[in-house]
Scaffold this motif. Structure first.
Motif, PDB file in Angstrom:
ATOM      1  N   ALA A 131       0.703  -1.122  -0.114  1.00  0.00           N
ATOM      2  CA  ALA A 131       0.083  -0.157   0.087  1.00  0.00           C
ATOM      3  C   ALA A 131       0.856   1.274  -0.057  1.00  0.00           C
ATOM      4  N   ARG A 132       1.932   1.158   0.706  1.00  0.00           N
ATOM      5  CA  ARG A 132       2.791   2.348   0.401  1.00  0.00           C
ATOM      6  C   ARG A 132       3.742   2.682  -0.577  1.00  0.00           C
ATOM      7  N   ALA A 133       3.729   1.417  -1.226  1.00  0.00           N
ATOM      8  CA  ALA A 133       4.446   1.634  -2.826  1.00  0.00           C
ATOM      9  C   ALA A 133       3.247   2.370  -3.561  1.00  0.00           C
ATOM     10  N   MET A 134       2.177   2.112  -3.371  1.00  0.00           N
ATOM     11  CA  MET A 134       0.875   2.744  -4.134  1.00  0.00           C
ATOM     12  C   MET A 134       0.950   4.205  -3.918  1.00  0.00           C
ATOM     13  N   GLU A 135       1.025   4.567  -2.537  1.00  0.00           N
ATOM     14  CA  GLU A 135       1.021   5.786  -2.017  1.00  0.00           C
ATOM     15  C   GLU A 135       2.321   6.590  -2.734  1.00  0.00           C
ATOM     16  N   ALA A 136       3.251   6.005  -2.736  1.00  0.00           N
ATOM     17  CA  ALA A 136       4.585   6.541  -3.275  1.00  0.00           C
ATOM     18  C   ALA A 136       4.331   7.108  -4.742  1.00  0.00           C
ATOM     19  N   VAL A 137       3.625   6.110  -5.560  1.00  0.00           N
ATOM     20  CA  VAL A 137       3.247   6.388  -6.984  1.00  0.00           C
ATOM     21  C   VAL A 137       2.332   7.531  -7.075  1.00  0.00           C
ATOM     22  N   ALA A 150      -8.342  13.035  -9.019  1.00  0.00           N
ATOM     23  CA  ALA A 150      -8.117  11.911  -8.048  1.00  0.00           C
ATOM     24  C   ALA A 150      -8.562  10.562  -8.728  1.00  0.00           C
ATOM     25  N   GLN A 151      -9.456  10.644  -9.833  1.00  0.00           N
ATOM     26  CA  GLN A 151     -10.001   9.701 -10.510  1.00  0.00           C
ATOM     27  C   GLN A 151      -9.000   9.374 -11.554  1.00  0.00           C
ATOM     28  N   ASP A 152      -8.458  10.401 -12.282  1.00  0.00           N
ATOM     29  CA  ASP A 152      -7.488   9.900 -13.191  1.00  0.00           C
ATOM     30  C   ASP A 152      -6.072   8.960 -12.189  1.00  0.00           C
ATOM     31  N   ILE A 153      -5.706   9.372 -11.117  1.00  0.00           N
ATOM     32  CA  ILE A 153      -4.570   8.790 -10.578  1.00  0.00           C
ATOM     33  C   ILE A 153      -5.283   7.396 -10.081  1.00  0.00           C
ATOM     34  N   ARG A 154      -6.213   7.334  -9.582  1.00  0.00           N
ATOM     35  CA  ARG A 154      -6.967   5.950  -9.347  1.00  0.00           C
ATOM     36  C   ARG A 154      -6.734   4.907 -10.500  1.00  0.00           C
ATOM     37  N   GLU A 155      -7.252   5.547 -11.709  1.00  0.00           N
ATOM     38  CA  GLU A 155      -7.279   4.561 -12.950  1.00  0.00           C
ATOM     39  C   GLU A 155      -5.785   4.269 -13.273  1.00  0.00           C
ATOM     40  N   PHE A 156      -4.741   5.039 -12.965  1.00  0.00           N
ATOM     41  CA  PHE A 156      -3.546   4.919 -13.512  1.00  0.00           C
ATOM     42  C   PHE A 156      -2.962   3.895 -12.587  1.00  0.00           C
ATOM     43  N   LEU A 157      -3.223   3.964 -11.367  1.00  0.00           N
ATOM     44  CA  LEU A 157      -2.951   2.896 -10.298  1.00  0.00           C
ATOM     45  C   LEU A 157      -3.346   1.463 -10.805  1.00  0.00           C
ATOM     46  N   TYR A 158      -4.620   1.534 -10.796  1.00  0.00           N
ATOM     47  CA  TYR A 158      -5.103   0.381 -11.247  1.00  0.00           C
ATOM     48  C   TYR A 158      -4.856  -0.566 -12.502  1.00  0.00           C
ATOM     49  N   ALA A 159      -4.234   0.274 -13.410  1.00  0.00           N
ATOM     50  CA  ALA A 159      -3.742   0.089 -14.782  1.00  0.00           C
ATOM     51  C   ALA A 159      -2.366  -0.604 -14.430  1.00  0.00           C
ATOM     52  N   PHE A 160      -1.489   0.196 -13.790  1.00  0.00           N
ATOM     53  CA  PHE A 160      -0.144   0.261 -13.633  1.00  0.00           C
ATOM     54  C   PHE A 160       0.158  -0.930 -12.815  1.00  0.00           C
ATOM     55  N   PHE A 161      -0.229  -1.181 -11.612  1.00  0.00           N
ATOM     56  CA  PHE A 161       0.103  -2.130 -10.553  1.00  0.00           C
ATOM     57  C   PHE A 161      -0.068  -3.652 -11.269  1.00  0.00           C
ATOM     58  N   PRO A 162      -1.421  -3.921 -11.840  1.00  0.00           N
ATOM     59  CA  PRO A 162      -1.387  -5.020 -12.453  1.00  0.00           C
ATOM     60  C   PRO A 162      -0.618  -5.466 -13.557  1.00  0.00           C
ATOM     61  N   PHE A 163      -0.278  -4.429 -14.199  1.00  0.00           N
ATOM     62  CA  PHE A 163       0.703  -4.515 -15.538  1.00  0.00           C
ATOM     63  C   PHE A 163       1.842  -4.742 -15.121  1.00  0.00           C
ATOM     64  N   LEU A 164       2.280  -4.770 -13.809  1.00  0.00           N
ATOM     65  CA  LEU A 164       3.576  -4.839 -13.435  1.00  0.00           C
ATOM     66  C   LEU A 164       3.651  -6.472 -13.222  1.00  0.00           C
ATOM     67  N   PHE A 165       2.604  -6.821 -13.069  1.00  0.00           N
ATOM     68  CA  PHE A 165       2.760  -8.501 -12.690  1.00  0.00           C
ATOM     69  C   PHE A 165       3.265  -9.179 -14.026  1.00  0.00           C
ATOM     70  N   GLY A 166       3.194  -8.410 -15.241  1.00  0.00           N
ATOM     71  CA  GLY A 166       3.221  -9.389 -16.542  1.00  0.00           C
ATOM     72  C   GLY A 166       4.620  -8.928 -17.167  1.00  0.00           C
TER      73      GLY A 166
END
Length: 209
Positions: A131-137, A150-166
């Protein structure tokens, strides 16, 4: 938990995690055993169980440490003076992640094993760090892209963090995977972790630059 100072306990935990990290550079997750890890420490193998109950808990601690190192890089990025374009920010973000190949490898290949075989207290500690990593981003985006809502940032986070898994499997296929692609006549793009992350972040942030 063994008797002794907190500093000694933490030092021994770090030694165990260091041993695990060294083995993971040349061995697979499923091949590494508690015995292997113990053989690379300065104390008895059975002493490991005073600190970690399973191999998976050791790997989860390694993954948590990798995230903490990434957070430190992100916090340094957020403190940078001046502005950054989408291209400049994507470059800096990609640089932070090319140093975290171990983190990306563990996330993509072994996360369910680590989480499923770890005690709740260890899992909660890792989730707090994640969670701290998400806060840092988030702080980086707020710092360099004030046009983002705030919505733009939320959408970025929930695209970016799942993307990292691949990212890791695409950037670092095994020899067997490469041979299979050759036999299947599937072209391997050959992009690095840095190149994959940079392209994704740049594309996501270009509308806000």
């Amino acid at each position: 938990m063994p008797k002794g100072s907190e500093a000694l306990t933490n030092a021994r935990k770090e030694e165990i995690v260091d041993a695990c990290a060294a083995l993971y550079e040349t061995m697979g997750f499923r091949d590494i055993t508690i015995r292997d890890i113990g053989a690379k420490t300065s104390f008895t193998r059975t002493s490991i169980y005073n600190y970690f109950q399973t191999k998976e808990e050791i790997f989860l601690a390694l993954l948590q440490r990798e995230h903490e190192l990434w957070i430190a890089d992100l916090e340094e990025l957020a403190r940078q003076d001046g502005a950054l374009s989408a291209e400049g920010f994507a470059d800096r973000m990609a640089r932070t992640l090319e140093r975290r190949a171990c983190m990306l490898k563990l996330e993509s290949m072994n996360l369910y094993d680590m989480e499923g075989s770890s005690r709740m207290e260890n899992l909660v500690s890792f989730k707090k760090t994640y969670a701290r990593a998400m806060e840092a981003v988030t702080h980086c985006l707020e710092r360099f892209f004030p046009a983002m809502t705030a919505q733009d940032i939320r959408e970025f986070l929930y695209a970016f963090f799942p993307f990292l898994f691949g990212v890791y499997p695409y950037a670092v296929p095994t020899e067997k995977q490469q041979r299979a692609m050759e036999l299947a006549q599937v072209e391997r793009p050959g992009y690095s972790i840095y190149e994959i992350v940079r392209a994704f972040v740049q594309k996501m942030l270009r509308p806000f630059s």
